[in-house]
Design an enzyme around this catalytic site. Structure first.
Site, PDB file in Angstrom:
ATOM      1  N   GLY A 276       2.713  -1.123   4.302  1.00 18.29           N
ATOM      2  CA  GLY A 276       2.777   0.288   3.957  1.00 18.29           C
ATOM      3  C   GLY A 276       4.224   0.714   3.723  1.00 18.29           C
ATOM      4  N   GLY A 277       4.843   1.257   4.755  1.00 16.55           N
ATOM      5  CA  GLY A 277       6.193   1.827   4.641  1.00 16.55           C
ATOM      6  C   GLY A 277       7.186   0.926   3.915  1.00 16.55           C
TER       7      GLY A 277
ATOM      8  CG  ASN B  56      -1.754   1.190   1.386  1.00 15.40           C
ATOM      9  OD1 ASN B  56      -1.813   2.023   0.480  1.00 15.40           O
ATOM     10  ND2 ASN B  56      -2.416   1.318   2.533  1.00 15.40           N
ATOM     11  CD1 TRP B  57       3.404   0.915  -2.905  1.00 14.84           C
ATOM     12  CD2 TRP B  57       3.366   2.021  -4.853  1.00 14.84           C
ATOM     13  NE1 TRP B  57       4.023   0.121  -3.843  1.00 14.84           N
ATOM     14  CE2 TRP B  57       4.006   0.783  -5.044  1.00 14.84           C
ATOM     15  CE3 TRP B  57       3.213   2.870  -5.937  1.00 14.84           C
ATOM     16  CZ2 TRP B  57       4.523   0.394  -6.292  1.00 14.84           C
ATOM     17  CZ3 TRP B  57       3.712   2.489  -7.175  1.00 14.84           C
ATOM     18  CH2 TRP B  57       4.368   1.261  -7.339  1.00 14.84           C
ATOM     19  CE  LYS B  58      -0.258   3.215   4.680  1.00  7.21           C
ATOM     20  NZ  LYS B  58      -0.196   3.288   6.122  1.00  7.21           N
TER      21      LYS B  58
ATOM     22  CD  GLU C  55      -3.054   5.391   6.636  1.00  7.10           C
ATOM     23  OE1 GLU C  55      -3.006   5.413   5.397  1.00  7.10           O
ATOM     24  OE2 GLU C  55      -2.191   4.831   7.339  1.00  7.10           O
TER      25      GLU C  55
ATOM     26  N   GLY D  68       2.215   2.272  10.649  1.00  6.76           N
ATOM     27  CA  GLY D  68       3.134   3.387  10.473  1.00  6.76           C
ATOM     28  C   GLY D  68       3.839   3.819  11.744  1.00  6.76           C
TER      29      GLY D  68
ATOM     30  CB  SER E 287       5.071  -1.708  11.945  1.00 11.83           C
ATOM     31  OG  SER E 287       4.635  -0.384  12.140  1.00 11.83           O
TER      32      SER E 287
ATOM     33  CG  HIS F 230      -5.928   1.741   4.899  1.00  7.26           C
ATOM     34  ND1 HIS F 230      -5.501   2.748   5.723  1.00  7.26           N
ATOM     35  CD2 HIS F 230      -4.916   0.843   4.832  1.00  7.26           C
ATOM     36  CE1 HIS F 230      -4.270   2.458   6.134  1.00  7.26           C
ATOM     37  NE2 HIS F 230      -3.893   1.307   5.615  1.00  7.26           N
TER      38      HIS F 230
ATOM     39  CD  GLU G  23      -3.710  -2.711   7.196  1.00  8.76           C
ATOM     40  OE1 GLU G  23      -2.527  -2.787   6.877  1.00  8.76           O
ATOM     41  OE2 GLU G  23      -4.482  -1.855   6.752  1.00  8.76           O
TER      42      GLU G  23
HETATM   43  P1  PGA Z   1       2.643   0.216   7.639  1.00  8.42           P
HETATM   44  O1  PGA Z   1       1.197   0.401   6.976  1.00  8.42           O
HETATM   45  O2  PGA Z   1       3.226  -1.051   7.095  1.00  8.42           O
HETATM   46  O3  PGA Z   1       3.427   1.451   7.231  1.00  8.42           O
HETATM   47  O4  PGA Z   1       2.435   0.153   9.121  1.00  8.42           O
HETATM   48  C1  PGA Z   1       0.343  -0.692   6.781  1.00  8.42           C
HETATM   49  C2  PGA Z   1      -0.940  -0.245   6.128  1.00  8.42           C
HETATM   50  O5  PGA Z   1      -1.416   0.864   6.433  1.00  8.42           O
HETATM   51  O6  PGA Z   1      -1.520  -0.951   5.298  1.00  8.42           O
END
Ligand code: PGA
Length: 261
Positions: A238-239, A13-15, A101, A177, A217, A99, A171
């Site tokens: 994500g990251g 997930n590149w956000k 966010e 994050g 994470s 998601h 999640e």
């Molecule tokens: P993260 O994000 O790996 O940066 O914690 C995961 C996600 O939001 O899907």
């Protein structure tokens, strides 16, 4: 006990990251590193403006092109929204819904997430339904209750047949994050509760076939321990998905996981 029916699935997930050149470079790197990979599925969830060039970079690689969000409406006066047909036109085959966010920063409610899930399935897309508790909910012992509420609402009206195109991503919000990861045991316990809920909502066949990803994470250093858990069928990253080599290492860890071999 091994779970031969579930192929692990890892999403990146590149956000709201990358630019056009960086997105293409990242996709090209992912496609190269994952060439010939077997026994695992991978997808990248790309910012809308870069779907087309990233789709070209991924062509022939087997890595799926994904979108981070989708409208629940088919077309019309919905300024800023992107429909299922537009996404399919760009080569997207899988979308994220709910998601954290979007739930907690943008303010999407369970009902809207459910509409997005249903619109996507109706359009023939695959969906990853994201769920998970906030820190205060975990501390109050409400992890399973929150997951249950979000899954029951998110899957309202989704048939057993359509569940073949649904993946759940657990999640925990406090782990996204933040560098904090659920322990493999804690994650496994949440995943097992989710699978038990799927038996209640559908049946054992659906529950055993549905992939449940862990997200929060996840990185090369902790991926193998997480995916080794019986009910963890890959991850939503994500990251660590912003570096092709790190993402590929996580996908490889999922592919080599003896619990799913
Ligand atoms: P993260 O994000 O790996 O940066 O914690 C995961 C996600 O939001 O899907």
């Amino acid at each position: 006990m091994p779970s031969p029916t579930r192929t692990p699935f890892v999403g990146g997930n590149w956000k709201m990251n990358t630019d056009r050149a960086g997105a293409v470079e990242l996709a090209t790197g992912v496609a190269e590193q994952l060439k010939g990979l077997d026994g695992v599925e991978a997808a990248v969830f790309v910012p809308f403006p870069y779907l087309l060039p990233v789709g070209e970079a991924l062509a022939g690689s087997g890595v799926k092109l994904g979108a981070q969000d989708v409208s629940d409406q088919p077309n019309g006066a919905f300024t800023g929204e992107v429909s299922t047909d537009m996404l399919k036109d760009c080569g997207v085959t899988v979308v994220l819904a709910g998601h954290s966010e979007r739930r907690h920063v943008i303010g999407e409610c369970d009902e809207l997430v459910n509409q997005k899930v249903k619109a996507s399935l109706k359009a023939g897309l695959e969906v990853i339904l994201c769920v998970g508790e906030k820190l205060e909910e975990r501390e109050a012992g409400e992890t399973d209750v929150v997951n249950e509420r979000q899954i029951k609402a998110g899957l309202t009206g989704v048939s057993a047949q359509d569940m073949a195109r649904v993946t759940i991503a657990y999640e925990p919000v406090w782990a996204i994050g933040t560098g904090k990861t659920a322990t493999p045991d804690d994650a496994q316990s949440a995943h097992a509760a989710i699978r038990a809920l799927l038996i209640e909502l559908y049946d054992e066949g659906v529950a055993n076939a549905t992939r449940i990803q862990y997200g929060g994470s996840m990185k090369p250093g902790n991926a193998a321990d997480l995916v080794a858990q019986r009910d963890i069928d890959g991850g939503l990253i994500g990251g660590a998905s912003l570096k092709a080599a790190d993402f590929a290492q996580i996908v490889q860890a999922a592919a080599g996981d003896p619990a799913h071999a």
